[in-house]
Design a protein around this motif. Structure first.
Motif, PDB file in Angstrom:
ATOM      1  N   LEU A   1     -20.207   9.506 -11.735  1.00 57.75           N
ATOM      2  CA  LEU A   1     -19.822   9.555 -10.319  1.00 57.75           C
ATOM      3  C   LEU A   1     -18.334   9.906 -10.247  1.00 57.75           C
ATOM      4  O   LEU A   1     -17.471   9.040 -10.169  1.00 57.75           O
TER       5      LEU A   1
ATOM      6  N   ARG B   1       0.826  -1.207   0.000  1.00 57.34           N
ATOM      7  CA  ARG B   1       0.000   0.000   0.000  1.00 57.34           C
ATOM      8  C   ARG B   1       0.863   1.262   0.000  1.00 57.34           C
ATOM      9  O   ARG B   1       0.502   2.262  -0.606  1.00 57.34           O
TER      10      ARG B   1
ATOM     11  N   VAL C   1      -3.184   8.588   7.562  1.00 58.17           N
ATOM     12  CA  VAL C   1      -4.012   7.481   8.072  1.00 58.17           C
ATOM     13  C   VAL C   1      -3.214   6.635   9.070  1.00 58.17           C
ATOM     14  O   VAL C   1      -3.685   6.320  10.164  1.00 58.17           O
TER      15      VAL C   1
ATOM     16  N   ARG D   1     -10.995  11.064  -0.472  1.00 60.91           N
ATOM     17  CA  ARG D   1     -10.372  10.457   0.724  1.00 60.91           C
ATOM     18  C   ARG D   1      -9.445   9.302   0.354  1.00 60.91           C
ATOM     19  O   ARG D   1      -9.299   8.334   1.106  1.00 60.91           O
TER      20      ARG D   1
ATOM     21  N   SER E   1     -16.217   1.371  -0.838  1.00 65.08           N
ATOM     22  CA  SER E   1     -15.911   2.274  -1.952  1.00 65.08           C
ATOM     23  C   SER E   1     -15.471   1.472  -3.182  1.00 65.08           C
ATOM     24  O   SER E   1     -15.734   1.871  -4.314  1.00 65.08           O
ATOM     25  N   ARG E   2     -14.834   0.325  -2.967  1.00 66.35           N
ATOM     26  CA  ARG E   2     -14.445  -0.521  -4.105  1.00 66.35           C
ATOM     27  C   ARG E   2     -15.677  -1.175  -4.731  1.00 66.35           C
ATOM     28  O   ARG E   2     -15.715  -1.415  -5.939  1.00 66.35           O
TER      29      ARG E   2
ATOM     30  N   GLY F   1      -9.969   7.214  -2.095  1.00 70.61           N
ATOM     31  CA  GLY F   1     -10.704   6.114  -2.692  1.00 70.61           C
ATOM     32  C   GLY F   1     -10.932   6.304  -4.172  1.00 70.61           C
ATOM     33  O   GLY F   1     -10.451   7.274  -4.747  1.00 70.61           O
ATOM     34  N   PRO F   2     -11.680   5.416  -4.788  1.00 71.69           N
ATOM     35  CA  PRO F   2     -12.281   4.221  -4.179  1.00 71.69           C
ATOM     36  C   PRO F   2     -11.223   3.206  -3.748  1.00 71.69           C
ATOM     37  O   PRO F   2     -10.224   3.054  -4.450  1.00 71.69           O
ATOM     38  N   GLY F   3     -11.489   2.543  -2.638  1.00 63.38           N
ATOM     39  CA  GLY F   3     -10.453   1.691  -2.043  1.00 63.38           C
ATOM     40  C   GLY F   3      -9.275   2.571  -1.682  1.00 63.38           C
ATOM     41  O   GLY F   3      -9.411   3.525  -0.906  1.00 63.38           O
ATOM     42  N   THR F   4      -8.136   2.288  -2.297  1.00 68.79           N
ATOM     43  CA  THR F   4      -6.965   3.149  -2.098  1.00 68.79           C
ATOM     44  C   THR F   4      -6.458   3.647  -3.458  1.00 68.79           C
ATOM     45  O   THR F   4      -5.292   3.981  -3.596  1.00 68.79           O
TER      46      THR F   4
ATOM     47  N   GLN G   1     -13.168   1.046   2.888  1.00 68.01           N
ATOM     48  CA  GLN G   1     -12.507   0.957   1.585  1.00 68.01           C
ATOM     49  C   GLN G   1     -13.173  -0.115   0.719  1.00 68.01           C
ATOM     50  O   GLN G   1     -13.309   0.057  -0.496  1.00 68.01           O
ATOM     51  N   GLY G   2     -13.583  -1.188   1.360  1.00 67.74           N
ATOM     52  CA  GLY G   2     -14.275  -2.254   0.624  1.00 67.74           C
ATOM     53  C   GLY G   2     -15.560  -1.737  -0.006  1.00 67.74           C
ATOM     54  O   GLY G   2     -15.869  -2.044  -1.164  1.00 67.74           O
TER      55      GLY G   2
ATOM     56  N   THR H   1     -16.387  11.091  -8.087  1.00 70.62           N
ATOM     57  CA  THR H   1     -15.558  10.763  -6.927  1.00 70.62           C
ATOM     58  C   THR H   1     -15.610   9.277  -6.574  1.00 70.62           C
ATOM     59  O   THR H   1     -15.078   8.863  -5.551  1.00 70.62           O
ATOM     60  N   VAL H   2     -16.267   8.501  -7.397  1.00 72.21           N
ATOM     61  CA  VAL H   2     -16.436   7.072  -7.117  1.00 72.21           C
ATOM     62  C   VAL H   2     -15.933   6.208  -8.267  1.00 72.21           C
ATOM     63  O   VAL H   2     -15.257   5.201  -8.052  1.00 72.21           O
TER      64      VAL H   2
ATOM     65  N   THR I   1     -22.933   7.926  -3.589  1.00 72.09           N
ATOM     66  CA  THR I   1     -22.172   9.001  -2.939  1.00 72.09           C
ATOM     67  C   THR I   1     -22.956   9.661  -1.812  1.00 72.09           C
ATOM     68  O   THR I   1     -22.465  10.593  -1.190  1.00 72.09           O
TER      69      THR I   1
ATOM     70  N   ARG J   1     -15.895  19.177  -4.938  1.00 75.61           N
ATOM     71  CA  ARG J   1     -16.741  18.021  -4.624  1.00 75.61           C
ATOM     72  C   ARG J   1     -18.212  18.372  -4.870  1.00 75.61           C
ATOM     73  O   ARG J   1     -18.982  17.564  -5.385  1.00 75.61           O
TER      74      ARG J   1
ATOM     75  N   PRO K   1     -13.797   4.669 -10.994  1.00 73.02           N
ATOM     76  CA  PRO K   1     -12.341   4.658 -11.217  1.00 73.02           C
ATOM     77  C   PRO K   1     -11.914   5.381 -12.491  1.00 73.02           C
ATOM     78  O   PRO K   1     -10.800   5.892 -12.571  1.00 73.02           O
TER      79      PRO K   1
ATOM     80  N   GLU L   1      -5.029   7.104  -3.240  1.00 68.01           N
ATOM     81  CA  GLU L   1      -4.343   7.412  -1.979  1.00 68.01           C
ATOM     82  C   GLU L   1      -2.909   7.870  -2.260  1.00 68.01           C
ATOM     83  O   GLU L   1      -2.118   7.132  -2.836  1.00 68.01           O
TER      84      GLU L   1
ATOM     85  N   TRP M   1     -18.558   0.249  -5.014  1.00 65.70           N
ATOM     86  CA  TRP M   1     -19.135   1.278  -5.903  1.00 65.70           C
ATOM     87  C   TRP M   1     -18.268   1.500  -7.133  1.00 65.70           C
ATOM     88  O   TRP M   1     -18.741   1.996  -8.148  1.00 65.70           O
ATOM     89  N   ALA M   2     -16.993   1.129  -7.018  1.00 64.98           N
ATOM     90  CA  ALA M   2     -16.107   1.294  -8.175  1.00 64.98           C
ATOM     91  C   ALA M   2     -16.235   0.124  -9.144  1.00 64.98           C
ATOM     92  O   ALA M   2     -15.583   0.122 -10.187  1.00 64.98           O
TER      93      ALA M   2
ATOM     94  N   GLU N   1     -11.924   0.820   8.791  1.00 67.13           N
ATOM     95  CA  GLU N   1     -11.315   1.477   7.641  1.00 67.13           C
ATOM     96  C   GLU N   1     -11.240   0.522   6.457  1.00 67.13           C
ATOM     97  O   GLU N   1     -11.532   0.888   5.312  1.00 67.13           O
TER      98      GLU N   1
END
Lengths: 312, 481
Positions: A170, A85, A275, A259, B434-435, A261-264, B431-432, A172-173, B275, A145, A175, A267, B437-438, B427
């Motif tokens: 979307l 990560r 974090v 933040r 948000s994934r 996301g999505p996921g990382t 993240q899961g 911010t969601v 969202t 946003r 990919p 990041e 939704w991705a 956390e």
């Protein structure tokens, strides 16, 4: 002349006056160092102390539940090497640097060229263009946003007008859109910074050289690469360096928009460090992480400075 | 004493107990705190409070009232929820004494107590005679959000619980009911009590009305969504860990079902619901754009128009659905006691006595009843007396049903997961989500989340975490019974 005389007089006075009578050869020999010592000491304290403190913490084991200050060796550095990560976060950060930096540079330069000539209302436009820079990045991120919001944001509405139907992007969601969304916000905010510095640099290009190039029939691009670019290079290099370092510690806009996301997926290093350090209280691990990045950055900056030849 | 005199006296005492004495006792806890606190007049105490609407309680109501009664000034330190844990722990580590009293989310208690950030309250509780009045806090909060390792560390102060809100005019519409019966072969349940019913009703309403309104919408933004997941996962029979091995079981069939159901629901919910957080979901429901939702108690008050004329609530859309809202348990019947707040004493405070007395006064029967009725302050009923308060029940026509739903939620509610370093597990779950939704595969996501949970457990120590989990899971409100 006067200054030199005054300096000499001061120096003489130091040797011959009452104070000078007490001066030792050591003081005499190292006077200039003694004079700058307080300033250097302050700078070292401010700059070096945190690094040394971070180094010390990184070889301890401070966590949320454990305040173990005994020596743990390089265990956190070893963990770092296998922390996927962390390296992904470095990779994401580099993507932002590699895409945003040239874009800001090119756009900033183009805008600066545009505003080089006399234009009606130029000062007003310049002032308006610079506005994004004075907005706090986290506020800028929060505003973007809202702009990207599916339900209330105007961006999807405008796209919908062109598409002739409601669109659901979307930003911010999804990919496919998170990087463009962050980059748009980032480039919007910091292109004016490039613009401002480059406008100042371009304004100082020797006009006689430009006129000579024009008389010699040099093309726009030839003039730019052979005359303008060398003239603005030192300023441009510094601007690029400042922005590159800013981008490497990118946090606010990404945090406000996704933040990480999505996921990382978005990041950055700064978000991961935040974090780990401030949400999960992996204090020693975060210290090791920060030190590694400081070292990597220091090496990179040194190489870049040499490459850019602006340290001479 | 003659027999008749004895009976008269006994009857008088019984009557007084039933009618008057509890009120005297209630007044005593608050009054005791006030009288004892007067010795600290002229000082100032600092209390950490969630930034925004929550903080209007100590800023505009309880703080000034306390200062008037005792001469102690209350300095309210507003901190966003996401930063509260960090700030509290950082302050404790620094030992500055900047915080005297704290608002803490009960799920944080194991970590904060282990870190030594919270002061045990037993000594103060006994000294100021508060133990009896603590017993009238609703059992689910009192028994699960107050003590750790046999000691009192906080006073539950906020009855946060997820409630199902539904439009009575739409779900009760005869035309919709008839069409639903025709399509599904059974009567439209008002309200739906299982997730299968809920999904069928929601999808039907979206289709039947042409999305005006949509059948339902939820929080889907991961910080909120993780609470929804915790609730639904357990209602579907899921368990977070294998108690023997402490291996994560969040990737079980129950977890995957929840994720798959969510994806299916998004098809008939408003576009972009992925969202949505507190505000988006609230606005849609209050404006009449959705027929059902699940959320914290303020939705119910604001949907009824209670207090929404106040300036602080000017951002809340004017309710278009007042008088048309029903309140019930979410499908599955066991709502999440999501987040909530409890009052704690900072271990590094230098004004512990004064800060404690303020906490006792705030939390007392007498004062807390006033605070949970503040429309702006987001504190929700958490004492038995709050749920049956005549005063509260008179606030709007449907308030009795609202309070009854909250009361039922307090009886059937499920606790947030609360083990060592819970936030690290949450956390990974956030993240899961948000994934999800991705567009990633639910099973793959949950397998990965489970693997992360296992790593976290290994790092903390399996035995240590098992003990914490066993302690948490032994609560009746950890899993549906």
């Amino acid at each position: 002349m006067t200054d030199r005389g005054a300096m000499r007089g001061f120096s003489d006075g130091r040797r011959t006056g009452a104070a000078g009578a007490r001066a030792t050869p050591f003081v005499d020999r190292n006077f200039k160092y003694l004079m700058i010592f307080p300033a250097v000491a302050v700078i070292l304290f401010i700059g070096l102390f945190p690094v040394i403190h971070t180094l010390m913490i990184s070889v301890q084991n401070l966590t949320m539940l454990d305040e173990d200050t005994s020596f743990h060796g390089l265990v956190h550095y070893g963990r770092l090497l296998s922390d996927g990560r962390f390296w992904e976060a470095i990779g994401h950060t580099l993507i932002f640097v590699v895409v945003a930096l040239p874009t800001e540079l090119v756009l900033g330069l183009a805008l600066a060229y545009l505003f080089l000539d006399r234009l009606p209302g130029k000062q007003v436009f310049v002032a308006l263009l610079v506005l994004p820079v004075v907005v706090s990045p986290v506020i800028a991120g929060a505003t973007w946003r809202l702009l990207f919001d599916q339900r209330y944001g105007p961006i999807n509405q405008v796209i919908g007008w062109f598409a002739g139907e409601d669109v659901t992007i979307l930003w911010t969601v999804d990919p496919a859109f998170v990087y463009p969304a962050i980059l748009i916000a980032e480039i919007w905010q910091w292109t004016p910074f490039m613009f401002l510095l480059l406008l100042a640099a371009l304004s100082n290009v020797d006009q006689s050289q430009l006129e000579a190039a024009e008389i010699d029939g040099a093309s726009f691009w030839r003039t730019f690469f052979k005359v303008v670019l060398p003239a603005i290079w030192p300023v441009m290099a510094i601007a690029v360096l400042i922005r590159a370092l800013d981008l490497f510690r990118l946090f606010d806009v990404v945090w406000a928009l996704t933040r990480g996301g999505p996921g990382t997926l978005t990041e950055t290093f700064s978000i991961y460090a935040y974090v780990q350090g401030f949400q999960q209280f992996e204090t020693s691990y975060t210290a090791a992480m920060s030190l590694v990045v400081i070292i990597l950055l220091a090496i990179t900056v040194t190489l870049v400075l040499r490459r850019m030849e602006i340290d001479r | 004493m003659r027999r008749r005199e004895f009976l008269y006296t006994a009857s008088a005492f019984a009557g007084a107990s039933a009618l008057g004495l509890p009120r005297v006792a209630r007044a005593q806890a608050a009054q005791t705190a006030v009288e004892a606190a007067k010795q600290f007049a002229g000082t100032e105490i600092s209390i950490v409070w969630e930034a925004g609407l929550q903080a209007l309680d100590p800023l505009n109501f309880s703080g000034p009232l306390w200062q008037e009664a005792t001469g102690i000034r209350v300095n309210v330190i507003e901190v966003p929820t996401a930063e509260m844990f960090t700030k509290i722990l950082q302050e404790h580590r620094a030992g500055t004494g900047a915080y005297d009293a704290l608002n803490v989310i009960p799920a944080w208690m194991p970590d904060l107590v282990r870190a030594g950030a919270l002061e045990p309250l037993d000594e103060y509780v006994d000294k100021y005679g508060y133990r009896q009045e603590l017993q009238t806090i609703a059992p689910v909060y009192r028994d699960n959000q107050m003590m750790f390792d046999g000691k009192i560390y906080s006073f539950p102060d906020d009855g946060d619980v997820f409630i199902l809100y539904y439009r009575t005019d739409i779900l009760g519409d005869p035309e919709i009911q008839a069409a639903f019966r025709e399509q599904h072969g059974y009567d439209l349940p008002v309200p739906p009590t299982t997730w299968k019913e809920f999904d069928e009703v929601g999808a039907f309403i979206s289709a039947y009305t042409g999305n005006k309104p949509y059948g339902a919408a939820f929080f889907r933004d991961p910080p909120y969504g993780q609470f929804m997941f915790q609730e639904r996962f357990r209602n579907e029979g899921g368990r977070f860990f294998d108690p023997e091995t402490m291996k994560a079981t969040i990737n079980s069939a129950a977890g995957v079902k929840v994720f798959n159901d969510w994806l299916a629901e998004n098809e008939w919910m408003p576009p972009g619901v992925q969202t949505w957080g507190f505000v988006e979901n609230l606005a849609a429901f209050l404006q009449g754009d959705t027929a059902m939702t699940i959320s914290w108690p303020p939705y119910g008050r604001w949907a009824a128009g209670y207090g929404t004329d106040e300036e602080a609530l000017s951002w809340v859309p004017r309710s278009q659905i007042a008088g048309k809202v029903g309140y019930a348990m979410p499908p599955g019947g066991h709502p999440q006691l999501a987040a909530g707040f409890a009052l704690s004493l900072s271990a590094s405070s230098r004004k512990k006595e004064a800060a404690y007395l303020f906490m006792q006064w705030l939390n007392s029967e007498e004062i807390s009843l006033k605070r949970v009725q503040l429309p702006t302050a987001l504190r929700d009923p958490f004492r038995d007396s709050h749920f049956v308060s005549e005063e509260y029940m008179s606030r709007w026509p449907e308030a009795p049903q609202y309070l009854a739903a909250l009361h039922e939620g307090a009886v059937k509610g499920l606790l947030d997961l609360s083990i060592i370093q819970t936030d690290r597990y949450e956390e990974a779950l956030r993240q899961g989500i948000s994934r999800l939704w991705a567009g990633e595969d639910p099973q793959a996501i949950l397998d990965d989340v489970a693997a992360q949970w296992d790593q976290i457990t290994e790092r903390i120590g399996v035995d240590q975490q098992r003990a914490a989990y066993e302690a948490w899971a032994s609560n009746a409100a950890a899993y549906p019974s």
